[in-house]
Design an enzyme around this catalytic site. Structure first.
Site, PDB file in Angstrom:
ATOM      1  N   SER A 138       0.835  -1.212   0.000  1.00 46.24           N
ATOM      2  CA  SER A 138       0.000   0.000   0.000  1.00 46.24           C
ATOM      3  C   SER A 138       0.858   1.246   0.000  1.00 46.24           C
ATOM      4  O   SER A 138       0.356   2.331  -0.273  1.00 46.24           O
ATOM      5  CB  SER A 138      -0.894   0.076   1.233  1.00 46.24           C
ATOM      6  OG  SER A 138      -1.030  -1.112   1.895  1.00 46.24           O
ATOM      7  N   HIS A 159      -2.242  -3.031  -6.572  1.00 44.65           N
ATOM      8  CA  HIS A 159      -2.770  -2.627  -5.265  1.00 44.65           C
ATOM      9  C   HIS A 159      -4.272  -2.848  -5.222  1.00 44.65           C
ATOM     10  O   HIS A 159      -5.051  -2.046  -5.725  1.00 44.65           O
ATOM     11  CB  HIS A 159      -2.404  -1.158  -4.988  1.00 44.65           C
ATOM     12  CG  HIS A 159      -2.791  -0.695  -3.629  1.00 44.65           C
ATOM     13  ND1 HIS A 159      -3.274   0.556  -3.359  1.00 44.65           N
ATOM     14  CD2 HIS A 159      -2.774  -1.349  -2.432  1.00 44.65           C
ATOM     15  CE1 HIS A 159      -3.542   0.654  -2.061  1.00 44.65           C
ATOM     16  NE2 HIS A 159      -3.240  -0.483  -1.491  1.00 44.65           N
ATOM     17  N   GLU A 171      -5.091  -0.515  -8.299  1.00 45.00           N
ATOM     18  CA  GLU A 171      -4.098   0.440  -8.806  1.00 45.00           C
ATOM     19  C   GLU A 171      -2.932  -0.366  -9.387  1.00 45.00           C
ATOM     20  O   GLU A 171      -2.318  -1.163  -8.671  1.00 45.00           O
ATOM     21  CB  GLU A 171      -3.607   1.354  -7.676  1.00 45.00           C
ATOM     22  CG  GLU A 171      -4.682   2.312  -7.174  1.00 45.00           C
ATOM     23  CD  GLU A 171      -4.234   3.188  -6.002  1.00 45.00           C
ATOM     24  OE1 GLU A 171      -4.706   4.326  -5.900  1.00 45.00           O
ATOM     25  OE2 GLU A 171      -3.422   2.733  -5.165  1.00 45.00           O
ATOM     26  N   ASN A 209      -4.565   6.834  -1.705  1.00 40.78           N
ATOM     27  CA  ASN A 209      -4.062   7.237  -0.391  1.00 40.78           C
ATOM     28  C   ASN A 209      -3.374   8.597  -0.424  1.00 40.78           C
ATOM     29  O   ASN A 209      -3.128   9.194   0.620  1.00 40.78           O
ATOM     30  CB  ASN A 209      -3.110   6.180   0.175  1.00 40.78           C
ATOM     31  CG  ASN A 209      -3.880   5.020   0.780  1.00 40.78           C
ATOM     32  OD1 ASN A 209      -5.015   5.183   1.217  1.00 40.78           O
ATOM     33  ND2 ASN A 209      -3.278   3.844   0.780  1.00 40.78           N
TER      34      ASN A 209
HETATM   35  N1  LIG Z   1      -5.267  -4.965   4.915  1.00 39.55           N
HETATM   36  C1  LIG Z   1      -5.569  -4.042   4.007  1.00 39.55           C
HETATM   37  O1  LIG Z   1      -6.590  -3.340   4.083  1.00 39.55           O
HETATM   38  C2  LIG Z   1      -4.653  -3.817   2.838  1.00 39.55           C
HETATM   39  C3  LIG Z   1      -5.157  -3.161   1.694  1.00 39.55           C
HETATM   40  C4  LIG Z   1      -4.312  -3.017   0.578  1.00 39.55           C
HETATM   41  C5  LIG Z   1      -3.014  -3.495   0.637  1.00 39.55           C
HETATM   42  N2  LIG Z   1      -2.551  -4.116   1.781  1.00 39.55           N
HETATM   43  C6  LIG Z   1      -1.175  -4.627   1.759  1.00 39.55           C
HETATM   44  O2  LIG Z   1      -1.231  -6.016   1.535  1.00 39.55           O
HETATM   45  C7  LIG Z   1      -0.141  -6.670   2.205  1.00 39.55           C
HETATM   46  C8  LIG Z   1      -0.679  -7.751   3.112  1.00 39.55           C
HETATM   47  O3  LIG Z   1      -1.564  -7.157   4.043  1.00 39.55           O
HETATM   48  P1  LIG Z   1      -2.588  -8.049   4.907  1.00 39.55           P
HETATM   49  O4  LIG Z   1      -3.507  -7.068   5.569  1.00 39.55           O
HETATM   50  O5  LIG Z   1      -3.151  -9.133   4.080  1.00 39.55           O
HETATM   51  O6  LIG Z   1      -1.595  -8.668   5.989  1.00 39.55           O
HETATM   52  P2  LIG Z   1      -1.807  -9.947   6.921  1.00 39.55           P
HETATM   53  O7  LIG Z   1      -0.940  -9.734   8.096  1.00 39.55           O
HETATM   54  O8  LIG Z   1      -3.263 -10.236   7.112  1.00 39.55           O
HETATM   55  O9  LIG Z   1      -1.201 -11.157   6.034  1.00 39.55           O
HETATM   56  C9  LIG Z   1       0.148 -11.314   5.732  1.00 39.55           C
HETATM   57  C10 LIG Z   1       0.432 -12.795   5.626  1.00 39.55           C
HETATM   58  O10 LIG Z   1       1.747 -12.970   5.112  1.00 39.55           O
HETATM   59  C11 LIG Z   1       2.347 -14.052   5.792  1.00 39.55           C
HETATM   60  N3  LIG Z   1       3.801 -13.960   5.650  1.00 39.55           N
HETATM   61  C12 LIG Z   1       4.698 -13.281   6.412  1.00 39.55           C
HETATM   62  N4  LIG Z   1       5.940 -13.439   5.901  1.00 39.55           N
HETATM   63  C13 LIG Z   1       5.838 -14.214   4.796  1.00 39.55           C
HETATM   64  C14 LIG Z   1       6.776 -14.763   3.865  1.00 39.55           C
HETATM   65  N5  LIG Z   1       8.063 -14.491   3.959  1.00 39.55           N
HETATM   66  N6  LIG Z   1       6.308 -15.563   2.877  1.00 39.55           N
HETATM   67  C15 LIG Z   1       4.986 -15.846   2.783  1.00 39.55           C
HETATM   68  N7  LIG Z   1       4.051 -15.369   3.647  1.00 39.55           N
HETATM   69  C16 LIG Z   1       4.476 -14.564   4.630  1.00 39.55           C
HETATM   70  C17 LIG Z   1       1.833 -13.933   7.208  1.00 39.55           C
HETATM   71  O11 LIG Z   1       1.957 -15.164   7.912  1.00 39.55           O
HETATM   72  C18 LIG Z   1       0.375 -13.519   6.957  1.00 39.55           C
HETATM   73  O12 LIG Z   1      -0.476 -14.643   6.852  1.00 39.55           O
HETATM   74  C19 LIG Z   1       0.639  -5.561   2.895  1.00 39.55           C
HETATM   75  O13 LIG Z   1       1.682  -5.136   2.063  1.00 39.55           O
HETATM   76  C20 LIG Z   1      -0.405  -4.463   3.036  1.00 39.55           C
HETATM   77  O14 LIG Z   1       0.165  -3.183   3.128  1.00 39.55           O
HETATM   78  C21 LIG Z   1      -3.334  -4.303   2.867  1.00 39.55           C
END
Ligand SMILES: NC(=O)c1ccc[n+]([C@@H]2O[C@H](COP(=O)([O-])OP(=O)(O)OC[C@H]3O[C@@H](n4cnc5c(N)ncnc54)[C@H](O)[C@@H]3O)[C@@H](O)[C@H]2O)c1
Length: 410
Positions: A138, A159, A171, A209
Site C-alpha cells: 500500500s 494494489h 491500482e 491514499n
Molecule cells: N489490509 C488491508 O486493508 C490492505 C489493503 C491493501 C493493501 N494491503 C497490503 O497487503 C499486504 C498484506 O496485508 P494483509 O492485511 O493481508 O496482511 P496480513 O498480516 O493479514 O497477512 C500477511 C500474511 O503474510 C504471511 N507472511 C509473512 N511473511 C511471509 C513470507 N516471507 N512468505 C509468505 N508469507 C508470509 C503472514 O503469515 C500472513 O499470513 C501488505 O503489504 C499491506 O500493506 C493491505
C-alpha cells in the site's frame, strides 16, 4: 512536465510480455489480502498456488476461501459448480521453496521493505524471466522493492483494496524500471478478472491514499481550530457533500493508528511536505489509545451497541458554515484541497485525470471524481480559494497547484 518527473514507462516490445491470460498465479502471503486475491484469481479461471510462511497458514486460508465461496453460492451470486471448480484450482503451500513456474506472482506479505525485497530477489531467481512479479504493497516504493531483482522491468504493483473480492478498484503501479508491456499486460489481466484497473506511478500513497489526505486533514484542522465539533463537520461532508461517511467518523472506522500511519508515510516519503503534516489532534488520539471503533473510542465514544454516544451535529451552525467564509466552511475547504491534490498528481504526470477520478469514486466511494468536481466548481474558483487559504494559513500546506491555472485540465 518536469522531465525528471516523467513517469512514462520503458517501451519494450509487447512480445517481451507474457501472453497466457490463464497461466498459473502464485499469491505469497495468505492473510486478509492474499486470501481475497487468491479467490479472485481462482474464480477468474487461474490455477492458484497460495503460499504462507506459517505452516498450515495457507491451508487454513484456503478453507476460509471455500467458506466465502459457499456464502456466495447461498446468495445466488456464484453457481455451485463454478465455486467448487474455483476452490479446486487453489493449492496451499508452506513457504516459497519449490514454487512451480507461474505467469504471475502477487506478493501480499506484511508491509516490510526488507521482507518484500528478500521475497522479490528469491522469486526473480527461481521464476522464469517472463513471470510478472507484483506486489500488493500500500505504501512502499516499487523501485525499492525491485532493488535486488536483476530484471526489474517485470516488477509492478497490483494494489487491491480490502476486501479484494468485493472492491473493483486495482491500482496498477509502475516503478521507473517497469516496462510498458508488463503494465499493459497487468491492466488487461485485471480487466479480465472483472476489476477496474487504474494506472499510476510509484508516487507516495499512489492515487487513492495520496488524494484522500486533505479529506481527513482539513476536517481535523477545522475541529482543532474550534470552528465546529466533529459531528457537525461529519454531517456537513455527508449531507451537503454527498460523501458516504464524514472524514472523522471514517478515521474512527479505519483506525486512527492505521490512518495516521498512512498519512505519516506519505508525509515522510514526500520529504515532509507541509501538505501532509499529521495533525496534533490525530497524534493525541493515538497517544491516548483512542484508536476508533476497535477500542470503543476515537474521535467519538462508542456505546455497547457500537453506536457513537456523542455524534449530535449542531445543525444551525452547519447551515451557517456552509457557504459562509471559506476558512470556516468545511465543505468548500475540503473540496478545494481535494481538487488541488488531484490536479497536482496529474500535473506531475503520475496518473491520468480519468484514472484519478475513477480511483477516488471506486476506492473511496466519493460521489464525484475530484477532477470532474473541480471542472464543475471551476478551476479558476478553486485556484482563488486555495490562494485565499494559503494567505490565511501560510507555510506551504495550501500551495496551489500550477495545474489549477495553466489551463491543462480545462
Ligand atoms: N489490509 C488491508 O486493508 C490492505 C489493503 C491493501 C493493501 N494491503 C497490503 O497487503 C499486504 C498484506 O496485508 P494483509 O492485511 O493481508 O496482511 P496480513 O498480516 O493479514 O497477512 C500477511 C500474511 O503474510 C504471511 N507472511 C509473512 N511473511 C511471509 C513470507 N516471507 N512468505 C509468505 N508469507 C508470509 C503472514 O503469515 C500472513 O499470513 C501488505 O503489504 C499491506 O500493506 C493491505
Amino acid at each position: 512536465m518536469d522531465p525528471d518527473l516523467d513517469t512514462s514507462t520503458r517501451t519494450d516490445s509487447p512480445e517481451d510480455a507474457p501472453t497466457s491470460s490463464f497461466g498459473r498465479v502464485a499469491v505469497i502471503g495468505a492473510g486478509a489480502m492474499g486470501a481475497g486475491i487468491a479467490q479472485v484469481a481462482a474464480v477468474a479461471g487461474h490455477e492458484v498456488v497460495l503460499v504462507d510462511v506459517v505452516p498450515g497458514g495457507a491451508a487454513s486460508s484456503r478453507e476460509k476461501i471455500g467458506a466465502a465461496l459457499e456464502r456466495l453460492v447461498a446468495k445466488g451470486r456464484v453457481e455451485e459448480s463454478h465455486a467448487s471448480a474455483a476452490l479446486a484450482r487453489i493449492t496451499a503451500r508452506d513457504g516459497i521453496d519449490g514454487l512451480p513456474e507461474c505467469a504471475l506472482v502477487i506478493e501480499a506479505a506484511p508491509e516490510s521493505l526488507e521482507l518484500k525485497r528478500d521475497l522479490f530477489a528469491a522469486l526473480a531467481e527461481h521464476q522464469p524471466s517472463t513471470t510478472v512479479l507484483a506486489t500488493n504493497t500500500s505504501s512502499i516504493d516499487i523501485d525499492d522493492i525491485a532493488r535486488d531483482v536483476t530484471d526489474p522491468e517485470r516488477v509492478l504493483g497490483l494494489h487491491f483494496f480490502n476486501p479484494p473480492p468485493v472492491m473493483r478498484l486495482v491500482e496498477v503501479v509502475h516503478g521507473t524500471a517497469t516496462s510498458r508491456a508488463y503494465v499493459e499486460h497487468a491492466t488487461t489481466l485485471m480487466e479480465a478478472w472483472g476489476k477496474t484497473p487504474v494506472r499510476c506511478s510509484s508516487t507516495p500513497g499512489f492515487i487513492v491514499n495520496r488524494v484522500a489526505r486533505p479529506f481527513y486533514g482539513e476536517a481535523q484542522r477545522i475541529v482543532e481550530a474550534g470552528v465546529a465539533d466533529a459531528a457537525t463537520v461529519d454531517w456537513i461532508l455527508r449531507e451537503k457533500g454527498g460523501f458516504p461517511m464524514g472524514p472523522l467518523e471514517l478515521t474512527d472506522f479505519i483506525g486512527q493508528d492505521v490512518n495516521l500511519a498512512v498519512g505519516t508515510s506519505v508525509w515522510e516519503q514526500t520529504g515532509r511536505d507541509e501538505r501532509y503534516t499529521p495533525t496534533d489532534l490525530q497524534r493525541r488520539l493515538v497517544e491516548a489509545g483512542r484508536l476508533g471503533r476497535k477500542t470503543g473510542a476515537g474521535v467519538y465514544t462508542y456505546g455497547t451497541d457500537g453506536a457513537p454516544t456523542d455524534a449530535e451535529p449542531d445543525l444551525e451552525l452547519a447551515e451557517r458554515l456552509v457557504g459562509g467564509p471559506l476558512e470556516t466552511d468545511p465543505l468548500a475547504r475540503t473540496l478545494a484541497m481535494l481538487v488541488n491534490e488531484a490536479v497536482d498528481l496529474v500535473h506531475r504526470g503520475e496518473a491520468s485525470a480519468d484514472d484519478v477520478d475513477v480511483a477516488m469514486r471506486l476506492g473511496m466511494r466519493y460521489p464525484k471524481g475530484p477532477i470532474a468536481w473541480g471542472r464543475e466548481i471551476g478551476f479558476d474558483v478553486v485556484a482563488r480559494q486555495v490562494a485565499e487559504l494559503d494567505a490565511a494559513f501560510p507555510g506551504g500546506r495550501y500551495r496551489p497547484s500550477p495545474a489549477l491555472t495553466d489551463g491543462s485540465l480545462a
